[in-house]
Design a protein around this motif. Structure first.
Motif, short mmCIF file in Angstrom:
data_model
loop_
_atom_site.label_atom_id
_atom_site.label_comp_id
_atom_site.label_asym_id
_atom_site.label_seq_id
_atom_site.Cartn_x
_atom_site.Cartn_y
_atom_site.Cartn_z
N ALA A 118 47.28 114.84 42.36
CA ALA A 118 46.30 113.80 41.97
C ALA A 118 46.60 112.49 42.67
O ALA A 118 45.68 111.78 43.11
N LEU A 119 47.86 112.15 42.83
CA LEU A 119 48.25 110.92 43.53
C LEU A 119 47.84 110.99 44.99
O LEU A 119 47.29 110.03 45.54
N TYR A 120 48.10 112.12 45.64
CA TYR A 120 47.69 112.27 47.05
C TYR A 120 46.20 112.18 47.21
O TYR A 120 45.70 111.58 48.17
N LYS A 121 45.44 112.77 46.28
CA LYS A 121 43.98 112.70 46.37
C LYS A 121 43.50 111.28 46.15
O LYS A 121 42.52 110.86 46.78
N ALA A 122 44.15 110.53 45.28
CA ALA A 122 43.75 109.14 45.03
C ALA A 122 44.04 108.27 46.25
O ALA A 122 43.28 107.33 46.53
N ILE A 123 45.11 108.54 46.95
CA ILE A 123 45.47 107.75 48.14
C ILE A 123 44.59 108.12 49.31
O ILE A 123 44.20 107.25 50.11
N ASP A 124 44.23 109.36 49.43
CA ASP A 124 43.44 109.86 50.55
C ASP A 124 42.05 109.42 50.46
O ASP A 124 41.29 108.77 50.53
#
Length: 88
Positions: A82-88
């Protein structure tokens, strides 16, 4: 986050080791070893349960501990995703 992964990994390794000891104790009860605390392994807290009951209960404890630590790993992986998707 990394601490949660490390702790869950160590918990799974501990549960796996406990499962191995319990399986050995059930397979060969006469070969049960004595730990540094003076208890024959495996133990359930301080309750001296006779025969295979102790080994089976230890196996169940190891199973629940393994499942709980696997859930922690899954939750941590979901949070990282979820963190990677939020940053991407």
């Amino acid at each position: 986050m990394i601490d949660a992964l490390t702790i869950a990994r160590n918990g799974m390794l501990s549960a796996s080791a406990k499962l191995g000891v319990a399986a050995e104790a059930i397979a060969a009860p006469e070969a049960a070893t004595v730990t540094e605390q003076g208890f024959s392994s495996p133990r359930i807290g301080y309750l001296p349960l006779p025969g295979d009951i102790e080994g089976l209960t230890s196996m169940m404890e190891a199973e629940f501990a393994f499942k709980a630590n696997a859930a922690v790993l899954k939750t941590a992986a979901d949070m990282i995703t979820a963190l990677y998707k939020a940053i991407d």
